[in-house]
Design an enzyme around this catalytic site. Structure first.
Site, PDB file in Angstrom:
ATOM      1  CB  CYS A 264      -0.934   0.008   1.199  1.00 64.61           C
ATOM      2  SG  CYS A 264      -1.773  -1.572   1.529  1.00 64.61           S
ATOM      3  CB  ALA A 265       4.091   1.726  -1.770  1.00 68.27           C
ATOM      4  CB  ALA A 266       0.358   5.239  -3.772  1.00 61.00           C
ATOM      5  N   PRO A 267       1.499   7.464  -1.638  1.00 62.96           N
ATOM      6  CG  PRO A 267       1.678   9.734  -1.052  1.00 62.96           C
ATOM      7  CD  PRO A 267       1.072   8.430  -0.593  1.00 62.96           C
ATOM      8  N   GLY A 269       5.925   8.264   0.196  1.00 65.39           N
ATOM      9  CA  GLY A 269       6.717   8.970   1.190  1.00 65.39           C
ATOM     10  C   GLY A 269       7.552   8.034   2.041  1.00 65.39           C
ATOM     11  CB  CYS A 383      -3.433   7.476   9.130  1.00 72.18           C
ATOM     12  SG  CYS A 383      -4.422   7.099   7.670  1.00 72.18           S
TER      13      CYS A 383
END
Length: 435
Positions: A264-267, A269, A383
């Site tokens: 779930c890497a996007a964007p 950072g 988050c």
């Protein structure tokens, strides 16, 4: 559709564009996507985009207050979503007093009427717009006092959200809600491959920019700037990343040569931060092919490389069968910890979303655990502030998988202060038993 075009650069055009975006949010679209659609439709120039975005975000932050005020100001509900959204945007500009007011109040009223007249959906109600907004100016203090007797207007969160926060955090709920209503800071992550925090702070000082170090490599600007105007950004000296999000990479204990998965890497950072810390064989995975170019763009600016793949972290068709030494699992969630950056979230979410997204997160964690090498570490990040998505999820996973839980920050509540200024994130670190 508009009857007559509005003048480029006018407040009326900005109010109209913001109203179109807010109306899309009211129908279920996230604000960034809503704004993107409006910008495309209007062929808006950069300055107009900034003004439209500012008003739309103001409207979302004061959305609860605007709803209560409209109930006090109008004898009937606005006749269309566009009219409701236009009034919300105008009221958001009229609520601030003194130096914080972005426009002259009577200019806001006149331009809101012009915006209403230019749109077929709102033109018949331009008289109502004028009457409602002028009455608000006449009776402002009384109306605000009456409105803020309601929790919806006082806190600017849905009732279920306030109740859930009170139940989860009986001592801190007020501070959490207040932090979520603050404007977010512009926090930078200093790239230690290219500079030091001390040298970068000196660079900012030389450029006349006030800043404060609020983490090991986190620097908060006193005043937000467009990224192109941030010294060293284009050259990869810094990246924009919240101070709480900067904790992920150090927790993974990365070393050169490790095989690492950023699920779930996007964007991108956290992808960039990990690669700044060690020479890794890193796979950045995301389920949305439209988001992969954003990761590639960030890595190119930092002059770093990773393998990018489109795939579902809950599936296995993208995996080559080789285990990973480290896995970062930043799983989908309600995003309740980042509402100061995305004020539309609180209005888009429903109480039942927490359980649904917790189920998605559990499937991802169980799947990725099978891809972790013996002795490897998996960092679970979310988050969210809701325990069902964070601590309860972590505890259930540890019991289900007999995973060793290592020290990690756990639930970070949002902070909006001078030296502590970060979003609300949760961290749990697990290690697989060596063979």
């Amino acid at each position: 559709m508009t009857n007559t075009p509005l003048q480029a650069g006018s407040l009326a055009l900005s109010l109209s564009g913001a109203a179109q975006a807010v109306a899309r949010v009211e129908s279920g679209t996230a604000l960034p996507q809503a704004l993107s659609a409006v910008f495309s439709r209007l062929d808006a120039q950069p300055q107009a985009r900034g003004a439209i975005q500012d008003i739309a975000y103001r409207a979302m932050r004061d959305y609860g207050l605007a709803q209560v005020l409209l109930g006090l100001l109008a004898s009937r509900k606005p006749s269309s979503p566009e009219l409701h959204a236009l009034l919300c945007g105008a009221l958001a500009l009229l609520v601030p007093e003194g130096e914080s007011a972005p426009y002259d109040p009577f200019t806001v009223v006149d331009q809101a009427v012009d915006a209403a007249a230019a749109d077929r959906a709102t033109a018949p109600a331009k008289g109502m717009v004028n009457a409602v907004l002028r009455r608000f100016l006449r009776e402002r203090d009384t109306l605000l006092r009456q409105a803020r007797q309601h929790d919806l207007a006082s806190w600017n969160y849905p009732g279920w959200w306030i109740a859930a926060m009170q139940a989860s955090y009986p001592q801190q709920w007020r501070d959490i809600l207040m932090a979520g209503n603050c404007l977010p800071p512009l926090t930078l992550r200093v790239n230690l491959r290219k500079t030091t925090v001390e040298d970068y702070l000196a660079t900012l000082e030389a450029a006349g920019l006030d800043a404060l170090q609020i983490g090991p490599v986190a620097v908060k600007l006193a005043r937000p700037l467009p990224v192109a105007q941030i010294p060293g950004f284009v050259q990869g000296l810094v990246s924009v990343q919240d101070a709480a999000a900067q904790l992920a990479a150090p927790l993974l204990d990365l070393r050169d040569g490790m095989r690492v998965l950023d699920a779930c890497a996007a964007p991108g950072g956290k992808t960039g931060h990990m690669l700044e810390r060690a020479q890794l064989r890193l796979l950045a995975l995301d389920s949305d092919p439209k988001r992969l170019p954003r990761i590639e763009e960030n890595l190119r600016r930092l002059q770093l490389q990773a393998e990018l793949k489109c795939g579902d972290a809950a599936g296995r068709d993208w995996w080559d069968g080789k285990p990973f030494d480290r896995i970062l699992a930043d799983v989908p969630c309600t995003a309740s910890g980042i509402v100061r950056r995305h004020p539309d979230i609180r209005w888009l979410r429903r109480a039942g979303d927490t359980g649904k997204l917790a189920g998605v997160g559990a499937r991802i964690l169980d799947n990725l655990w099978q891809m972790l090498a013996p002795g490897g570490k998996l960092l679970f990040v979310t988050c969210s502030l809701w325990p069902q998505e964070s601590e309860q999820q972590a505890a259930a996973f540890a019991a289900r998988r007999d995973a060793l839980r290592l020290p990690a920050p756990g639930q970070l509540l949002p902070q909006a202060g001078a030296s502590q200024d970060h979003d609300g994130l949760f961290y749990a670190l697990f290690q697989k038993t060596p063979v």
